[in-house]
Design a protein around this motif. Structure first.
Motif, PDB file in Angstrom:
ATOM      1  N   ILE A 189       0.818  -1.217   0.000  1.00  0.00           N
ATOM      2  CA  ILE A 189       0.000   0.000   0.000  1.00  0.00           C
ATOM      3  C   ILE A 189       0.853   1.269   0.000  1.00  0.00           C
ATOM      4  CG2 ILE A 189      -0.295   0.143   2.500  1.00  0.00           C
ATOM      5  CD1 ILE A 189      -3.051   0.842  -0.021  1.00  0.00           C
ATOM      6  N   LYS A 190       2.008   1.269   0.691  1.00  0.00           N
ATOM      7  CA  LYS A 190       2.884   2.444   0.710  1.00  0.00           C
ATOM      8  C   LYS A 190       3.414   2.744  -0.686  1.00  0.00           C
ATOM      9  CE  LYS A 190       4.396   2.402   5.494  1.00  0.00           C
ATOM     10  NZ  LYS A 190       5.530   2.318   6.411  1.00  0.00           N
ATOM     11  N   ASP A 191       3.796   1.702  -1.423  1.00  0.00           N
ATOM     12  CA  ASP A 191       4.283   1.894  -2.791  1.00  0.00           C
ATOM     13  C   ASP A 191       3.177   2.403  -3.698  1.00  0.00           C
ATOM     14  OD1 ASP A 191       6.850   1.108  -2.161  1.00  0.00           O
ATOM     15  OD2 ASP A 191       6.510  -0.996  -2.720  1.00  0.00           O
ATOM     16  N   GLU A 192       1.975   1.888  -3.522  1.00  0.00           N
ATOM     17  CA  GLU A 192       0.842   2.330  -4.332  1.00  0.00           C
ATOM     18  C   GLU A 192       0.540   3.807  -4.082  1.00  0.00           C
ATOM     19  OE1 GLU A 192      -2.649  -0.153  -4.259  1.00  0.00           O
ATOM     20  OE2 GLU A 192      -1.406  -1.953  -4.238  1.00  0.00           O
ATOM     21  N   ILE A 193       0.589   4.229  -2.820  1.00  0.00           N
ATOM     22  CA  ILE A 193       0.348   5.632  -2.466  1.00  0.00           C
ATOM     23  C   ILE A 193       1.447   6.512  -3.061  1.00  0.00           C
ATOM     24  CG2 ILE A 193       0.295   7.289  -0.551  1.00  0.00           C
ATOM     25  CD1 ILE A 193      -1.137   5.054   1.078  1.00  0.00           C
ATOM     26  N   LYS A 194       2.689   6.069  -2.960  1.00  0.00           N
ATOM     27  CA  LYS A 194       3.819   6.827  -3.497  1.00  0.00           C
ATOM     28  C   LYS A 194       3.667   6.992  -5.015  1.00  0.00           C
ATOM     29  CE  LYS A 194       8.834   6.852  -3.740  1.00  0.00           C
ATOM     30  NZ  LYS A 194      10.062   6.124  -3.469  1.00  0.00           N
ATOM     31  N   ASN A 195       3.309   5.922  -5.718  1.00  0.00           N
ATOM     32  CA  ASN A 195       3.125   5.992  -7.170  1.00  0.00           C
ATOM     33  C   ASN A 195       1.980   6.930  -7.532  1.00  0.00           C
ATOM     34  OD1 ASN A 195       5.212   4.244  -7.668  1.00  0.00           O
ATOM     35  ND2 ASN A 195       3.907   2.441  -7.813  1.00  0.00           N
ATOM     36  N   PHE A 196       0.910   6.880  -6.757  1.00  0.00           N
ATOM     37  CA  PHE A 196      -0.234   7.757  -7.009  1.00  0.00           C
ATOM     38  C   PHE A 196       0.152   9.217  -6.814  1.00  0.00           C
ATOM     39  CE2 PHE A 196      -3.992  10.103  -5.572  1.00  0.00           C
ATOM     40  CZ  PHE A 196      -4.802   9.934  -6.687  1.00  0.00           C
ATOM     41  N   LYS A 197       0.885   9.516  -5.748  1.00  0.00           N
ATOM     42  CA  LYS A 197       1.326  10.890  -5.495  1.00  0.00           C
ATOM     43  C   LYS A 197       2.209  11.396  -6.622  1.00  0.00           C
ATOM     44  CE  LYS A 197       1.070  11.016  -0.445  1.00  0.00           C
ATOM     45  NZ  LYS A 197       1.852  11.097   0.789  1.00  0.00           N
ATOM     46  N   SER A 198       3.105  10.545  -7.122  1.00  0.00           N
ATOM     47  CA  SER A 198       3.979  10.940  -8.231  1.00  0.00           C
ATOM     48  C   SER A 198       3.161  11.261  -9.477  1.00  0.00           C
ATOM     49  CB  SER A 198       4.980   9.829  -8.551  1.00  0.00           C
ATOM     50  OG  SER A 198       5.843   9.630  -7.481  1.00  0.00           O
ATOM     51  N   MET A 199       2.162  10.436  -9.748  1.00  0.00           N
ATOM     52  CA  MET A 199       1.314  10.644 -10.915  1.00  0.00           C
ATOM     53  C   MET A 199       0.554  11.968 -10.797  1.00  0.00           C
ATOM     54  SD  MET A 199      -1.807   8.324 -12.363  1.00  0.00           S
ATOM     55  CE  MET A 199      -2.848   8.736 -10.965  1.00  0.00           C
ATOM     56  N   VAL A 200      -0.013  12.233  -9.641  1.00  0.00           N
ATOM     57  CA  VAL A 200      -0.764  13.469  -9.416  1.00  0.00           C
ATOM     58  C   VAL A 200       0.157  14.672  -9.559  1.00  0.00           C
ATOM     59  CG1 VAL A 200      -2.005  14.832  -7.686  1.00  0.00           C
ATOM     60  CG2 VAL A 200      -2.575  12.418  -8.028  1.00  0.00           C
ATOM     61  N   ASN A 201       1.350  14.598  -8.983  1.00  0.00           N
ATOM     62  CA  ASN A 201       2.283  15.717  -9.053  1.00  0.00           C
ATOM     63  C   ASN A 201       2.729  15.999 -10.482  1.00  0.00           C
ATOM     64  OD1 ASN A 201       2.146  16.319  -6.342  1.00  0.00           O
ATOM     65  ND2 ASN A 201       3.852  14.996  -5.811  1.00  0.00           N
ATOM     66  N   SER A 202       2.972  14.966 -11.290  1.00  0.00           N
ATOM     67  CA  SER A 202       3.379  15.201 -12.673  1.00  0.00           C
ATOM     68  C   SER A 202       2.222  15.805 -13.466  1.00  0.00           C
ATOM     69  CB  SER A 202       3.891  13.919 -13.330  1.00  0.00           C
ATOM     70  OG  SER A 202       2.858  12.985 -13.499  1.00  0.00           O
ATOM     71  N   TYR A 203       0.986  15.409 -13.157  1.00  0.00           N
ATOM     72  CA  TYR A 203      -0.187  15.989 -13.811  1.00  0.00           C
ATOM     73  C   TYR A 203      -0.309  17.472 -13.452  1.00  0.00           C
ATOM     74  CZ  TYR A 203      -5.095  16.893 -14.869  1.00  0.00           C
ATOM     75  OH  TYR A 203      -6.254  17.442 -15.336  1.00  0.00           O
ATOM     76  N   LYS A 204      -0.107  17.810 -12.185  1.00  0.00           N
ATOM     77  CA  LYS A 204      -0.194  19.195 -11.745  1.00  0.00           C
ATOM     78  C   LYS A 204       0.868  20.047 -12.445  1.00  0.00           C
ATOM     79  CE  LYS A 204      -2.048  18.450  -7.100  1.00  0.00           C
ATOM     80  NZ  LYS A 204      -1.717  18.525  -5.668  1.00  0.00           N
ATOM     81  N   LEU A 205       2.087  19.517 -12.565  1.00  0.00           N
ATOM     82  CA  LEU A 205       3.161  20.265 -13.209  1.00  0.00           C
ATOM     83  C   LEU A 205       2.842  20.503 -14.679  1.00  0.00           C
ATOM     84  CD1 LEU A 205       5.909  21.599 -13.250  1.00  0.00           C
ATOM     85  CD2 LEU A 205       6.937  19.342 -13.565  1.00  0.00           C
ATOM     86  N   THR A 206       2.352  19.495 -15.360  1.00  0.00           N
ATOM     87  CA  THR A 206       1.990  19.648 -16.770  1.00  0.00           C
ATOM     88  C   THR A 206       0.919  20.717 -16.924  1.00  0.00           C
ATOM     89  OG1 THR A 206       2.531  17.337 -17.179  1.00  0.00           O
ATOM     90  CG2 THR A 206       1.152  18.435 -18.815  1.00  0.00           C
ATOM     91  N   ASN A 207      -0.096  20.701 -16.070  1.00  0.00           N
ATOM     92  CA  ASN A 207      -1.142  21.724 -16.113  1.00  0.00           C
ATOM     93  C   ASN A 207      -0.590  23.108 -15.798  1.00  0.00           C
ATOM     94  OD1 ASN A 207      -3.408  20.437 -17.005  1.00  0.00           O
ATOM     95  ND2 ASN A 207      -4.060  19.787 -14.984  1.00  0.00           N
ATOM     96  N   LEU A 208       0.336  23.185 -14.877  1.00  0.00           N
ATOM     97  CA  LEU A 208       0.958  24.461 -14.520  1.00  0.00           C
ATOM     98  C   LEU A 208       1.688  25.041 -15.730  1.00  0.00           C
ATOM     99  CD1 LEU A 208       1.797  26.546 -12.326  1.00  0.00           C
ATOM    100  CD2 LEU A 208       3.768  25.072 -11.873  1.00  0.00           C
ATOM    101  N   ILE A 209       2.422  24.200 -16.442  1.00  0.00           N
ATOM    102  CA  ILE A 209       3.163  24.655 -17.621  1.00  0.00           C
ATOM    103  C   ILE A 209       2.205  25.106 -18.719  1.00  0.00           C
ATOM    104  CG2 ILE A 209       4.684  23.897 -19.495  1.00  0.00           C
ATOM    105  CD1 ILE A 209       6.035  22.052 -17.374  1.00  0.00           C
ATOM    106  N   ILE A 210       1.183  24.313 -18.982  1.00  0.00           N
ATOM    107  CA  ILE A 210       0.217  24.655 -20.035  1.00  0.00           C
ATOM    108  C   ILE A 210      -0.516  25.952 -19.696  1.00  0.00           C
ATOM    109  CG2 ILE A 210      -1.952  23.929 -21.126  1.00  0.00           C
ATOM    110  CD1 ILE A 210      -0.832  21.012 -20.894  1.00  0.00           C
ATOM    111  N   THR A 211      -0.968  26.088 -18.454  1.00  0.00           N
ATOM    112  CA  THR A 211      -1.660  27.306 -18.032  1.00  0.00           C
ATOM    113  C   THR A 211      -0.752  28.525 -18.147  1.00  0.00           C
ATOM    114  OG1 THR A 211      -3.059  26.054 -16.519  1.00  0.00           O
ATOM    115  CG2 THR A 211      -2.854  28.422 -16.094  1.00  0.00           C
ATOM    116  N   SER A 212       0.484  28.376 -17.709  1.00  0.00           N
ATOM    117  CA  SER A 212       1.442  29.485 -17.784  1.00  0.00           C
ATOM    118  C   SER A 212       1.658  29.916 -19.225  1.00  0.00           C
ATOM    119  CB  SER A 212       2.780  29.066 -17.162  1.00  0.00           C
ATOM    120  OG  SER A 212       2.593  28.711 -15.824  1.00  0.00           O
TER     121      SER A 212
END
Length: 133
Positions: A3-26
């Motif tokens: 479960i810890k690995d699954e949570i870590k992978n999910f957080k990484s996925m969410v963070n990369s999505y946020k960064l991509t949106n930040l770049i596109i919005t900017s």
């Protein structure tokens, strides 16, 4: 996978999505075409973009946090990313293109199954980007 690995992978996925949106919005707001290698104050950037400083400050600070742009006592500015630091990774590839080119970005994500897009340098004529697989 535990479960810890699954949570870590999910957080990484969410963070990369946020960064991509930040770049596109900017990019859509015109932040990258507004900035240069010379620092500009928050007020000057807001005036050029015709946006309230309080609305763009969190976006600019997000870009600084992810080391896409830089900030000093004079304001925000673009800096060339150190490619040498990234070249050591075997899954790194440098691709020159324009972030406003939606077809190129979609092709990169599809071709390389990219999880994240990182910006190197922007100017009025071209935009360089780096992809990570």
């Amino acid at each position: 996978m535990n479960i810890k690995d699954e949570i870590k992978n999910f957080k990484s996925m969410v963070n990369s999505y946020k960064l991509t949106n930040l770049i596109i919005t900017s990019n859509n707001l015109g932040i990258f075409s507004c900035l240069t290698e010379n620092a500009k104050s928050l007020e000057k950037i807001g005036k050029e973009l015709r946006l309230s400083s309080c609305r763009i400050e969190p976006i600019l600070n997000g870009l600084v946090f992810h080391k896409i742009i830089s900030k000093n006592e004079n304001g925000y500015y673009l800096k060339e990313y150190r490619l040498k630091e990234l070249e050591q990774f075997e899954n790194f590839e440098f691709i020159k293109g324009n972030l406003a080119d939606k077809e190129l970005i979609e092709e990169i994500f599809k071709k390389y199954n990219a999880e994240m897009l990182s910006v190197q340098k922007f100017n009025n004529k071209n935009t360089n980007s780096c992809t990570y697989k």
